[in-house]
Design an enzyme around this catalytic site. Sequence first.
Site: not given
Length: 612
Positions: A7, A69, A149, A172
């Site tokens: 992850d 990211k 994800e 999420d």
Amino acid sequence: MPIVGIDLGTTNSAIAVLDGRVPVLLADTNGQYILPSVVHITPQNKIVVGSEAEAAKVAMPARTVSTVKRHMGQDEQLLLGPHRLLPEEITALILKELKIRAQAHYGLTDQDPLEAVITVPAYFTDQQRRATKRAGELAGLVVERIINEPTAAALAFGLGRKDQRGHVIIYDLGGGTFDVSIVEMFDGILEVKASRGNSHLGGEDFDWLIVDYLADIVKEQSGIDPLDDLRAKALLKQHAEVAKKELSQAESAEINIPLLSFENDQPVGLSQVLGREDFEQMIAAHLEETMDCVRGVLEDAQFTAGEIDRIILVGGSTRIPKVAQLMQDFFGRVPRRDIDPDQAVALGASVQAGIKAGSISPEILIATDVAPFSMGVAAVAPVDGSPTPGVFSVIIPRNTTIPVRRTDQYFTHSPGQTAVSIEIYQGELEWAKQNHFLGEFVLDGIPENYKEAEQINVTFGYDLNGILEVTARAESNGKEMSIKVNDQIDRDSRHAFAASIKRLEGLQQGTAASFHQESLPLEWDSDDDDEDEDFAMEELTADEFVATLKRTLAEADELIGDLSKPQQKRMRRFMDKLTRAFEEDDLAQAEALLEELLDLLFRLEMGEWDES
Ligand code: AMP
């Protein structure tokens, strides 16, 4: 080949493996499972990743990169101290750190191959996915599979729940990204029905809202703007995040920073109480945006709120009580808390790794996914009754279950036309150019036909790894051409890839050249758009640039007395040139010289500046 699940989060990352059929996270030597996604380079030129890097962020913000990211898939480089690196290169350093855990777990050396399934937000574009894959490869991992994800979270939830049926919504909200997916579960099959999200929305944005609020208070009380000072800004950010987390437990949080900055040699501090309700108001618009996505994803999947059986919350920011409250109010049921929001994605990635390796049979568990964006070509199509070029003609609509293969018919536009240009795009907007360009090629050899239009069939194949293959075929003579969008770009970037590997090796051995030749001009936001906050130089606003410039000049001035005569002369020349460029408003030149000066100071610090 051993295989792991990773992850790769905006704020935190984690790695997991299957122990038998049980997914487990791997810890570092200190027993820590979660790795902060932060990279720092020490003044001794040593790369540090994780909590140590996070701890160094306030003291040395310009030597630290966080939230990388948010830059994935972009070409511009970020500054890590004196080094300019692409987002995927910095990400590779994070992945290398996680890889060490897996190597220790499996007893592998650096030469042994290791495969990884890496997760990305469902809403990542093709380019962002490719950059993620490249980061994995730069870290020396074999990356055949990138998964979404929310799909990973669904796998973590679905494992061992083969008998459960129903519709699950996975919300999420992490540090930098938001995704929501609807998954149908039956007999161990997890079918993602639809996904929506925003790859630039998360807990980081909430922290910066608190920072802005606190900075205004400091400005009011002392007259100085702490956001002009990189260190004060980093300190505010750190305290803002702590306060935000406290507010998930308590009704109010106290922020005490005795020494934030200086004004006329006098310390400037801050002491403020932040109430939960105030914080909720600050983030209300962002949370509302997530709820818009929830409504949208239900619409896409053609479900009503009442048809959702379970709500699963994933990502650290779902610990904010208001998030659970909004979901509960909307669906009229309590969200599930039975999977750890910080671990679900990594654990699910390892489940996918297990499925890929064959240790979990597809009869026990399998997940299907959807294409998060529409894909198609630029075409001439009627707009207001007249044929108009540049219209986005969708071949694979968003939320189509993948893998998928679709063919659409097109026709030549002009009499005698013997070639067509196939321009491939991804997105949801009406005009091709408004969407994300993926690639193009020309199909020639079409028969010269003046009587009627020639039929060209365009086929899009999109596989589980997000690789798009496009074929165009002239039906009358069978002439065809195809490209694999990923392959083509990978081929183009092979050279760049080799250069990246060399750069990373140099960095880790402490021998990398600063500001290597491909470095791009610095950019800064003069309109102070806070969308991409972190401390790389590229992120500096004009004000911050001025502050950095002044501080660097002051630093150089302090050092100059310790230098040899020729060094002093050279340094003075630099400083004068830089000051002049700045005064003459030649910002491009000022940027370039500031970089060089920073580099010089760095080499001086390292004792590496020769006198020639
Ligand atoms: P993730 O990307 O899932 O690791 O989530 C990280 C984000 O969750 C960061 O922005 C954290 O500040 C945030 N976060 C973690 N714990 C909490 C908490 N207790 N309350 C609010 N936000 C949190």
